[in-house]
Write an enzyme that holds these catalytic residues in place. Structure first.
Site, PDB file in Angstrom:
ATOM      1  N   THR A 186      31.001  13.282 -31.648  1.00 24.79           N
ATOM      2  CA  THR A 186      30.419  14.429 -32.356  1.00 24.79           C
ATOM      3  C   THR A 186      30.530  15.708 -31.552  1.00 24.79           C
ATOM      4  O   THR A 186      30.489  15.682 -30.313  1.00 24.79           O
ATOM      5  CB  THR A 186      28.930  14.159 -32.663  1.00 24.79           C
ATOM      6  OG1 THR A 186      28.313  15.361 -33.135  1.00 24.79           O
ATOM      7  CG2 THR A 186      28.173  13.724 -31.410  1.00 24.79           C
ATOM      8  N   GLU A 226      28.259  17.731 -31.266  1.00 21.70           N
ATOM      9  CA  GLU A 226      26.978  17.947 -30.578  1.00 21.70           C
ATOM     10  C   GLU A 226      27.093  17.649 -29.081  1.00 21.70           C
ATOM     11  O   GLU A 226      26.275  18.112 -28.291  1.00 21.70           O
ATOM     12  CB  GLU A 226      25.883  17.080 -31.208  1.00 21.70           C
ATOM     13  CG  GLU A 226      25.438  17.514 -32.586  1.00 21.70           C
ATOM     14  CD  GLU A 226      24.507  18.736 -32.559  1.00 21.70           C
ATOM     15  OE1 GLU A 226      23.777  18.912 -31.578  1.00 21.70           O
ATOM     16  OE2 GLU A 226      24.517  19.499 -33.542  1.00 21.70           O
ATOM     17  N   TYR A 273      20.316  12.482 -29.098  1.00 21.05           N
ATOM     18  CA  TYR A 273      21.443  12.075 -29.950  1.00 21.05           C
ATOM     19  C   TYR A 273      22.764  12.415 -29.279  1.00 21.05           C
ATOM     20  O   TYR A 273      23.672  11.581 -29.192  1.00 21.05           O
ATOM     21  CB  TYR A 273      21.354  12.762 -31.313  1.00 21.05           C
ATOM     22  CG  TYR A 273      22.608  12.649 -32.142  1.00 21.05           C
ATOM     23  CD1 TYR A 273      22.989  11.429 -32.698  1.00 21.05           C
ATOM     24  CD2 TYR A 273      23.431  13.759 -32.366  1.00 21.05           C
ATOM     25  CE1 TYR A 273      24.153  11.313 -33.458  1.00 21.05           C
ATOM     26  CE2 TYR A 273      24.589  13.648 -33.127  1.00 21.05           C
ATOM     27  CZ  TYR A 273      24.942  12.430 -33.660  1.00 21.05           C
ATOM     28  OH  TYR A 273      26.099  12.324 -34.397  1.00 21.05           O
ATOM     29  N   LYS A 296      25.647   9.856 -27.827  1.00 20.47           N
ATOM     30  CA  LYS A 296      27.031   9.881 -28.322  1.00 20.47           C
ATOM     31  C   LYS A 296      28.027  10.063 -27.170  1.00 20.47           C
ATOM     32  O   LYS A 296      29.140   9.532 -27.203  1.00 20.47           O
ATOM     33  CB  LYS A 296      27.201  11.008 -29.345  1.00 20.47           C
ATOM     34  CG  LYS A 296      26.715  10.653 -30.746  1.00 20.47           C
ATOM     35  CD  LYS A 296      27.625   9.637 -31.415  1.00 20.47           C
ATOM     36  CE  LYS A 296      27.321   9.486 -32.901  1.00 20.47           C
ATOM     37  NZ  LYS A 296      28.206   8.479 -33.540  1.00 20.47           N
TER      38      LYS A 296
END
Length: 324
Positions: free
Chosen positions: A127, A129, A151, A155
């Site tokens: 991701t 992010e 999160y 990841k």
């Protein structure tokens, strides 16, 4: 029929459903891993009319033995790990669960593949992010990571696990660093869907306002249906690698609200209220992806504009709210 077998973890999510439909259309035998829950998680597959075309298997990213059995049963030649605790806000409230599912869960899938069929082609859903507090104005495969949420750093663990299994065990393991991608199948907790659902309800007189946090945050948003094609393309390459998948255009939440409300003839400024409760503990202000590598090597490019995406989502939510 090409007869290939594919196993998708997270098949009941937005990306899993679109990927299942895409692979079924290509003649794959599609198998989906589902962790048993008390609620109906199959509605997306039903909505895309592919539920009857996939085989559902009970397994859980928290249980390595169940993943090994799923791989043995399906003899999958392609494995797509899309399962995760994927809502950033929840990751602050449940950081350990997020790490267990999103980080170590991905490692369990990799380990299961290595045990059962190390020649299978593996895809990890990474991701944007992970870039977090961005170190470059435009992010590509070489941009340093600076995750800003449980999160995101979970990841990142999964991403580096994929790279390490590729290099250590010579596995065909690719990581798709996907920038924000949305669709009518997006969960209601995500800001794009929160906006389009509110637009539908406000326009039909069921709601009076929409409360949001930082509406000046900027994201590179694309359509999930386009992005799953890139996932598949990665696993068709002779060598595995990391790829950024993005549109190369960034838009603010404010601009998104403007487009969505304008679609039903309303002015967003009359309805949107800034609520500090929705601010993140550590904000990611701006993400903008450079997908030149994917465009060159995979021949992939997004087909859906941001305006088309938001209008598609607004129309879907109007239909849903009317049907209620």
């Amino acid at each position: 029929m090409n007869g290939k077998h594919a196993l998708i973890t997270g098949i009941t999510g937005q990306d899993g459903a679109y990927l299942a439909r895409f692979l079924v259309a290509k003649g794959y035998h599609v198998h989906g891993v589902i962790a048993r829950r008390g609620t109906d998680t199959l509605w997306r597959l039903r909505e895309l009319k592919v539920l009857d075309d996939v085989e559902i298997i009970d397994a859980d990213l928290l249980d390595l033995s169940s993943l090994v059995r799923a791989l043995e049963k399906t003899q999958a030649e392609e494995v797509y790990n899309l399962a995760a605790q994927s809502f950033v806000a929840t990751s602050w409230d449940q950081p350990l669960l997020t790490a267990e599912v999103t980080a170590v869960g991905a490692l369990r899938v990799l380990e299961a593949v290595r045990i059962v069929n190390p020649k299978a082609h593996f895809y990890q859903a990474s991701t944007s992010e992970m870039f977090g507090k961005v170190q470059q104005p435009m992010q590509d495969e070489q941009t340093p990571f600076y995750p800003r949420s449980p999160y995101a750093f979970s990841k990142l663990f999964a991403h580096w696990s994929t790279v390490n299994y590729r290099e250590s065990f010579k596995m065909h393991a690719s990581s798709g660093i996907l920038f924000n991608h949305e669709s009518p199948l997006r969960g209601i907790e995500f800001v794009t869907r929160k906006v389009t659902d509110a637009v539908a309800r406000i326009s039909l007189g069921q709601k009076k306002e929409l409360r949001l946090g930082n509406i000046d945050a900027q994201r590179d948003w694309g359509f999930a249906g386009d992005y799953v094609e890139a996932m598949w393309a990665m696993l068709q390459q002779p060598e595995s690698d990391n790829y950024v998948i993005a549109t190369g255009r960034t838009t603010s939440v404010r601009e998104m609200c403007k487009i969505a409300f304008a679609h039903v003839g309303l002015n967003y400024e009359d309805y949107v209220i800034i609520d500090p409760r929705f601010y993140r503990p550590a904000e990611v202000d701006r993400l903008l992806g450079n997908s030149a590598k994917a465009r060159t090597r995979l021949g992939w490019a997004p087909k859906t504009t941001f305006e088309e995406l938001i209008q598609m989502m607004a129309e879907a939510d109007l239909r849903r709210v009317r049907a209620e």
